[in-house]
Design a protein around this motif. Structure first.
Motif, PDB file in Angstrom:
ATOM      1  N   SER A 170       0.824  -1.214   0.000  1.00  0.00           N
ATOM      2  CA  SER A 170       0.000   0.000   0.000  1.00  0.00           C
ATOM      3  C   SER A 170       0.859   1.265   0.000  1.00  0.00           C
ATOM      4  O   SER A 170       0.454   2.299  -0.538  1.00  0.00           O
ATOM      5  CB  SER A 170      -0.962   0.012   1.198  1.00  0.00           C
ATOM      6  OG  SER A 170      -0.253   0.002   2.412  1.00  0.00           O
ATOM      7  N   ASP A 171       2.062   1.210   0.605  1.00  0.00           N
ATOM      8  CA  ASP A 171       2.986   2.349   0.558  1.00  0.00           C
ATOM      9  C   ASP A 171       3.387   2.638  -0.889  1.00  0.00           C
ATOM     10  O   ASP A 171       3.473   3.791  -1.312  1.00  0.00           O
ATOM     11  CB  ASP A 171       4.245   2.065   1.381  1.00  0.00           C
ATOM     12  CG  ASP A 171       3.978   2.006   2.874  1.00  0.00           C
ATOM     13  OD1 ASP A 171       3.041   2.692   3.335  1.00  0.00           O
ATOM     14  OD2 ASP A 171       4.707   1.277   3.578  1.00  0.00           O
ATOM     15  N   ASP A 216       0.374   3.972  -2.884  1.00  0.00           N
ATOM     16  CA  ASP A 216       0.055   5.348  -2.493  1.00  0.00           C
ATOM     17  C   ASP A 216       1.008   6.322  -3.170  1.00  0.00           C
ATOM     18  O   ASP A 216       0.596   7.390  -3.631  1.00  0.00           O
ATOM     19  CB  ASP A 216       0.134   5.499  -0.969  1.00  0.00           C
ATOM     20  CG  ASP A 216      -0.420   6.841  -0.498  1.00  0.00           C
ATOM     21  OD1 ASP A 216      -1.541   7.203  -0.910  1.00  0.00           O
ATOM     22  OD2 ASP A 216       0.271   7.529   0.276  1.00  0.00           O
ATOM     23  N   LEU A 217       2.283   5.951  -3.249  1.00  0.00           N
ATOM     24  CA  LEU A 217       3.267   6.788  -3.932  1.00  0.00           C
ATOM     25  C   LEU A 217       2.946   6.868  -5.422  1.00  0.00           C
ATOM     26  O   LEU A 217       3.039   7.938  -6.037  1.00  0.00           O
ATOM     27  CB  LEU A 217       4.676   6.233  -3.719  1.00  0.00           C
ATOM     28  CG  LEU A 217       5.827   6.990  -4.405  1.00  0.00           C
ATOM     29  CD1 LEU A 217       5.866   8.447  -3.973  1.00  0.00           C
ATOM     30  CD2 LEU A 217       7.160   6.308  -4.103  1.00  0.00           C
ATOM     31  N   SER A 228      -0.042   6.561  -6.781  1.00  0.00           N
ATOM     32  CA  SER A 228      -1.241   7.390  -6.912  1.00  0.00           C
ATOM     33  C   SER A 228      -0.904   8.865  -6.790  1.00  0.00           C
ATOM     34  O   SER A 228      -1.398   9.707  -7.554  1.00  0.00           O
ATOM     35  CB  SER A 228      -2.269   6.995  -5.846  1.00  0.00           C
ATOM     36  OG  SER A 228      -3.408   7.821  -5.920  1.00  0.00           O
ATOM     37  N   PHE A 229      -0.042   9.199  -5.828  1.00  0.00           N
ATOM     38  CA  PHE A 229       0.408  10.586  -5.655  1.00  0.00           C
ATOM     39  C   PHE A 229       1.091  11.078  -6.923  1.00  0.00           C
ATOM     40  O   PHE A 229       0.807  12.175  -7.419  1.00  0.00           O
ATOM     41  CB  PHE A 229       1.369  10.674  -4.469  1.00  0.00           C
ATOM     42  CG  PHE A 229       2.132  11.969  -4.393  1.00  0.00           C
ATOM     43  CD1 PHE A 229       1.562  13.099  -3.834  1.00  0.00           C
ATOM     44  CD2 PHE A 229       3.427  12.064  -4.901  1.00  0.00           C
ATOM     45  CE1 PHE A 229       2.252  14.307  -3.781  1.00  0.00           C
ATOM     46  CE2 PHE A 229       4.125  13.258  -4.858  1.00  0.00           C
ATOM     47  CZ  PHE A 229       3.543  14.383  -4.294  1.00  0.00           C
ATOM     48  N   GLN A 280      -1.356  11.765  -9.788  1.00  0.00           N
ATOM     49  CA  GLN A 280      -2.121  13.001  -9.613  1.00  0.00           C
ATOM     50  C   GLN A 280      -1.228  14.233  -9.759  1.00  0.00           C
ATOM     51  O   GLN A 280      -1.678  15.285 -10.239  1.00  0.00           O
ATOM     52  CB  GLN A 280      -2.800  12.995  -8.250  1.00  0.00           C
ATOM     53  CG  GLN A 280      -3.903  11.950  -8.141  1.00  0.00           C
ATOM     54  CD  GLN A 280      -4.429  11.834  -6.729  1.00  0.00           C
ATOM     55  OE1 GLN A 280      -5.037  12.766  -6.207  1.00  0.00           O
ATOM     56  NE2 GLN A 280      -4.195  10.692  -6.098  1.00  0.00           N
ATOM     57  N   ARG A 305      -3.197  14.572   1.206  1.00  0.00           N
ATOM     58  CA  ARG A 305      -4.019  13.385   0.923  1.00  0.00           C
ATOM     59  C   ARG A 305      -3.187  12.107   0.863  1.00  0.00           C
ATOM     60  O   ARG A 305      -3.734  11.005   0.864  1.00  0.00           O
ATOM     61  CB  ARG A 305      -4.773  13.559  -0.409  1.00  0.00           C
ATOM     62  CG  ARG A 305      -5.862  14.614  -0.369  1.00  0.00           C
ATOM     63  CD  ARG A 305      -6.803  14.479  -1.563  1.00  0.00           C
ATOM     64  NE  ARG A 305      -6.135  14.624  -2.834  1.00  0.00           N
ATOM     65  CZ  ARG A 305      -5.964  15.784  -3.471  1.00  0.00           C
ATOM     66  NH1 ARG A 305      -6.399  16.916  -2.903  1.00  0.00           N
ATOM     67  NH2 ARG A 305      -5.367  15.837  -4.647  1.00  0.00           N
ATOM     68  N   HIS A 306      -1.871  12.276   0.785  1.00  0.00           N
ATOM     69  CA  HIS A 306      -0.969  11.115   0.695  1.00  0.00           C
ATOM     70  C   HIS A 306       0.095  11.252   1.791  1.00  0.00           C
ATOM     71  O   HIS A 306       1.252  11.587   1.523  1.00  0.00           O
ATOM     72  CB  HIS A 306      -0.329  11.041  -0.691  1.00  0.00           C
ATOM     73  CG  HIS A 306      -1.322  10.815  -1.793  1.00  0.00           C
ATOM     74  ND1 HIS A 306      -1.708   9.570  -2.214  1.00  0.00           N
ATOM     75  CD2 HIS A 306      -2.047  11.700  -2.542  1.00  0.00           C
ATOM     76  CE1 HIS A 306      -2.604   9.673  -3.190  1.00  0.00           C
ATOM     77  NE2 HIS A 306      -2.824  10.957  -3.403  1.00  0.00           N
ATOM     78  N   GLN A 307      -0.319  10.979   3.001  1.00  0.00           N
ATOM     79  CA  GLN A 307       0.529  11.185   4.177  1.00  0.00           C
ATOM     80  C   GLN A 307       1.806  10.347   4.150  1.00  0.00           C
ATOM     81  O   GLN A 307       2.811  10.710   4.760  1.00  0.00           O
ATOM     82  CB  GLN A 307      -0.279  10.855   5.445  1.00  0.00           C
ATOM     83  CG  GLN A 307      -1.443  11.793   5.713  1.00  0.00           C
ATOM     84  CD  GLN A 307      -1.003  13.179   6.167  1.00  0.00           C
ATOM     85  OE1 GLN A 307       0.010  13.339   6.832  1.00  0.00           O
ATOM     86  NE2 GLN A 307      -1.771  14.191   5.787  1.00  0.00           N
ATOM     87  N   SER A 308       1.774   9.210   3.454  1.00  0.00           N
ATOM     88  CA  SER A 308       2.954   8.334   3.436  1.00  0.00           C
ATOM     89  C   SER A 308       4.048   8.861   2.508  1.00  0.00           C
ATOM     90  O   SER A 308       5.182   8.376   2.544  1.00  0.00           O
ATOM     91  CB  SER A 308       2.559   6.916   3.000  1.00  0.00           C
ATOM     92  OG  SER A 308       2.135   6.900   1.644  1.00  0.00           O
ATOM     93  N   VAL A 309       3.723   9.853   1.675  1.00  0.00           N
ATOM     94  CA  VAL A 309       4.694  10.379   0.716  1.00  0.00           C
ATOM     95  C   VAL A 309       5.553  11.455   1.372  1.00  0.00           C
ATOM     96  O   VAL A 309       5.038  12.447   1.893  1.00  0.00           O
ATOM     97  CB  VAL A 309       3.989  10.960  -0.530  1.00  0.00           C
ATOM     98  CG1 VAL A 309       5.005  11.600  -1.475  1.00  0.00           C
ATOM     99  CG2 VAL A 309       3.207   9.871  -1.245  1.00  0.00           C
TER     100      VAL A 309
END
Length: 299
Positions: free
Chosen positions: A67-68, A71-72, A74-75, A78, A277-281
């Motif tokens: 998921s990390d 998420d990266l 997806s970031f 966008q 919106r992407h706290q893990s980035v």
């Protein structure tokens, strides 16, 4: 000399097993399979490389999850959309300003006159590319022009410059011989010297291609470094200790350029909201320095 490549294709399920063996945490295998069936293994590999402790064995850091990685991804996806919109605004404005300043003084076909070129060899190469790019255009104003006119063999600059690529436009500007005219265009964007606009145009062509071809922006090493003057007429940055070939300086010149066109643009706000919106980035992955939010340009 390298060795012959002998690896064979493997199933998505086998790809999942390889990732798990390398230490990547995958909580939902079914979802991971669906993602890898939509986004190819090696497209995602560019993103999970950041999470590896060893790029030879491809072992992942402890507690790193699938998921990390997504998420990266997806970031990054966008961010390309956000950036491409900004580049579109800049690109249209640059074409307009070059047409405005050069056509009135140097005529409708200055780009076909080698007397206005610094380097004659580059001039010939550029003109050859321009002819090819114009011939591929199906824009109404180009096809209508050729139905009506046969000479010269290219439309005037106010038509031609609308259909050539950013890379070609960049080379055309760089090779133009009249410095005063180039300065006039640069000043339209809050730049004191045409060498800065030349540099930014070259970089923007590369950045635009990255966005257009869905290439990764995060943790990317850009082949061309933009010139970053320490003093600018408008709001700029103060800390120049960043890594030069990262995304950060690319975004800095985009923001400055965009601000010179529309002061009320929302790029900085939109970018910060995207990060939220992407706290893990981690923005440091993009080359951002630790104090970037305190920079005047990014406030």
């Amino acid at each position: 000399m390298g060795v012959r490549y002998t690896h064979q294709a493997i199933t998505t399920e086998q790809q999942i097993e390889i990732l798990k063996e390398r230490g990547l945490l995958i909580d939902d295998v079914k979802q991971a399979i669906e993602i890898l069936d939509t986004i190819s293994y090696f497209r995602l590999a560019g993103y999970w490389r950041h999470f590896e402790t060893d790029h030879s064995t491809h072992q992942f850091r402890e507690n790193c999850s699938f998921s990390d990685v997504t998420d990266l991804y997806s970031f990054d996806k966008q961010l390309r959309v956000l950036l491409f919109t900004a580049i579109q605004t800049i690109e249209v404005s640059v074409r307009t300003k070059i047409i405005k300043h050069l056509a009135l003084e140097f005529g409708a076909f200055w780009f076909m006159d080698e007397n206005y070129a610094i380097n004659k060899t580059r001039f010939a190469a550029n003109l050859s590319v321009i002819r090819k790019e114009v011939s591929r255009s199906h824009d109404d104003f180009i096809t209508e022009h050729f139905r009506k006119y046969s000479e010269p063999d290219l439309p005037p600059v106010w038509k031609t410059l609308e259909v050539i690529s950013m890379g070609t436009l960049s080379k055309l500007y760089a090779n133009f011989s009249d410095s005063a005219a180039k300065h006039a265009v640069a000043r339209e964007f809050g730049l004191k010297h045409h060498k800065f606009l030349r540099s930014w145009l070259e970089c923007l062509a590369v950045l635009r291609n990255c966005c257009a071809h869905h290439s990764r922006l995060s943790n990317r090493v850009f082949p061309v470094k933009p010139m970053m003057p320490e003093r600018m007429p408008n709001t700029w940055i103060t800390d120049f200790s960043f890594r030069e070939q990262t995304l950060y300086p690319q975004l800095c010149y985009v923001v400055y350029w965009l601000n010179s066109i529309f002061t009320d643009n929302t790029f900085v706000t939109d970018f910060k909201q995207l990060l939220a919106r992407h706290q893990s980035v981690n923005p440091h992955l993009l080359g951002f320095p630790y104090n970037w939010e305190q920079e005047p340009l990014w406030k």
